[in-house]
Design a protein around this motif. Structure first.
Motif, mmCIF file in Angstrom:
data_model
loop_
_atom_site.group_PDB
_atom_site.id
_atom_site.type_symbol
_atom_site.label_atom_id
_atom_site.label_comp_id
_atom_site.label_asym_id
_atom_site.label_seq_id
_atom_site.Cartn_x
_atom_site.Cartn_y
_atom_site.Cartn_z
ATOM 1 N N ALA A 6 -7.506 -63.924 71.879
ATOM 2 C CA ALA A 6 -6.684 -64.879 72.882
ATOM 3 C C ALA A 6 -7.188 -65.149 74.188
ATOM 4 O O ALA A 6 -7.708 -64.039 74.886
ATOM 5 N N GLY A 7 -7.484 -66.310 74.349
ATOM 6 C CA GLY A 7 -7.985 -66.751 75.990
ATOM 7 C C GLY A 7 -9.485 -66.469 75.937
ATOM 8 O O GLY A 7 -10.309 -67.109 76.939
ATOM 9 N N ALA A 8 -10.299 -66.282 75.031
ATOM 10 C CA ALA A 8 -11.652 -66.284 74.816
ATOM 11 C C ALA A 8 -12.385 -67.659 75.070
ATOM 12 O O ALA A 8 -11.460 -68.533 74.751
ATOM 13 N N GLN B 18 -5.565 -66.440 61.999
ATOM 14 C CA GLN B 18 -4.306 -66.012 62.799
ATOM 15 C C GLN B 18 -3.963 -66.783 64.009
ATOM 16 O O GLN B 18 -4.956 -66.703 64.883
ATOM 17 N N ALA B 19 -2.828 -67.150 64.149
ATOM 18 C CA ALA B 19 -2.767 -67.934 65.454
ATOM 19 C C ALA B 19 -2.501 -66.655 66.841
ATOM 20 O O ALA B 19 -1.960 -65.637 66.484
ATOM 21 N N VAL B 20 -3.202 -66.979 67.788
ATOM 22 C CA VAL B 20 -2.918 -66.409 69.083
ATOM 23 C C VAL B 20 -2.597 -67.289 70.066
ATOM 24 O O VAL B 20 -3.045 -68.648 69.861
ATOM 25 N N PHE B 21 -2.235 -66.803 71.076
ATOM 26 C CA PHE B 21 -1.913 -68.019 72.358
ATOM 27 C C PHE B 21 -2.519 -67.432 73.710
ATOM 28 O O PHE B 21 -2.477 -66.302 73.982
ATOM 29 N N ALA B 22 -3.027 -68.415 74.509
ATOM 30 C CA ALA B 22 -3.647 -68.146 75.826
ATOM 31 C C ALA B 22 -2.936 -69.377 76.684
ATOM 32 O O ALA B 22 -3.421 -70.552 76.256
ATOM 33 N N GLN C 151 -4.269 -70.958 69.537
ATOM 34 C CA GLN C 151 -5.756 -70.789 69.314
ATOM 35 C C GLN C 151 -5.973 -69.938 67.854
ATOM 36 O O GLN C 151 -4.712 -69.382 67.415
ATOM 37 N N TRP C 152 -6.915 -69.683 67.147
ATOM 38 C CA TRP C 152 -7.113 -69.054 65.912
ATOM 39 C C TRP C 152 -8.070 -67.893 66.181
ATOM 40 O O TRP C 152 -9.191 -68.201 66.607
ATOM 41 N N VAL C 153 -7.840 -67.020 65.475
ATOM 42 C CA VAL C 153 -8.946 -65.720 65.400
ATOM 43 C C VAL C 153 -8.952 -65.564 63.823
ATOM 44 O O VAL C 153 -8.272 -65.710 63.055
#
Length: 137
Positions: A103-105, A122-126, A131-133
Motif C-alpha cells: 500500500a502506497g508504493a 488483493q485490494a490495499v489502500f493509500a 491499489q492491488w498487491v
C-alpha cells in the motif's frame, strides 16, 4: 497523482475507500452489483441502492504497461502497470488500478513481467485510492 472526480452517485465509493473499505453499489431490490455507480439499476430499474462490502480479492482481467510519451507526472515512473481487475465477490464488476508491492508504493514498484492475466490480487489502500498487491501463491 491524479485525484478522482466525484459525483453524487460515486462519492460513497471514495468515502469508503478513504476508510480502507472496498464497497460496490448494489441494487437494494434485486441485489445486482453495479459499477460505475449510477442512480438506477440497469437490471430492474429500481432507484434503491446500498453499498456492499467486498472482500477485496480479485484477479487481473487485463493489463497494459505504458511507456513514454506520457503525461509529464507519469513519464518518470514508466514503465508501470495499469490493470483491470475482476472482483471475486462480483465477477461482472471490473475496476482499474495498479499492482504495487505494498500500500502506497510507487507505480513502478512491481516489475511489469510479474503481472499476468488471471493473477490473484488483493485490494490495499493509500490516500483513499484502491491499489492491488499480488497474492502469494
Amino acid at each position: 497523482m491524479l485525484t478522482p472526480v466525484t459525483d453524487a452517485d460515486g462519492a460513497p465509493f471514495w468515502q469508503y475507500a478513504a476508510r480502507g473499505e472496498l464497497r460496490v453499489q448494489t441494487c437494494a431490490d434485486c441485489a445486482e452489483p453495479r459499477f460505475p455507480p449510477r442512480p438506477c439499476c440497469p437490471h430492474c430499474q429500481s432507484f434503491a441502492s446500498e453499498w456492499r462490502l467486498m472482500s477485496g480479492r480479485a484477479r487481473v482481467w487485463s493489463y497494459v504497461v505504458p511507456h513514454p510519451p506520457l503525461l509529464p507526472d507519469y513519464a518518470a515512473r514508466a514503465p508501470y502497470n495499469v490493470v483491470v481487475v475482476e472482483l471475486a465477490d462480483a465477477p461482472r464488476i471490473r475496476l482499474v488500478g495498479n499492482v504495487v508491492s505494498h500500500a502506497g508504493a510507487a507505480l513502478d514498484s512491481v516489475a511489469p513481467e510479474r503481472i499476468r492475466i488471471g493473477a490473484r490480487v488483493q485490494a490495499v489502500f493509500a490516500d483513499g485510492m484502491p491499489q492491488w498487491v499480488l497474492e502469494r501463491a
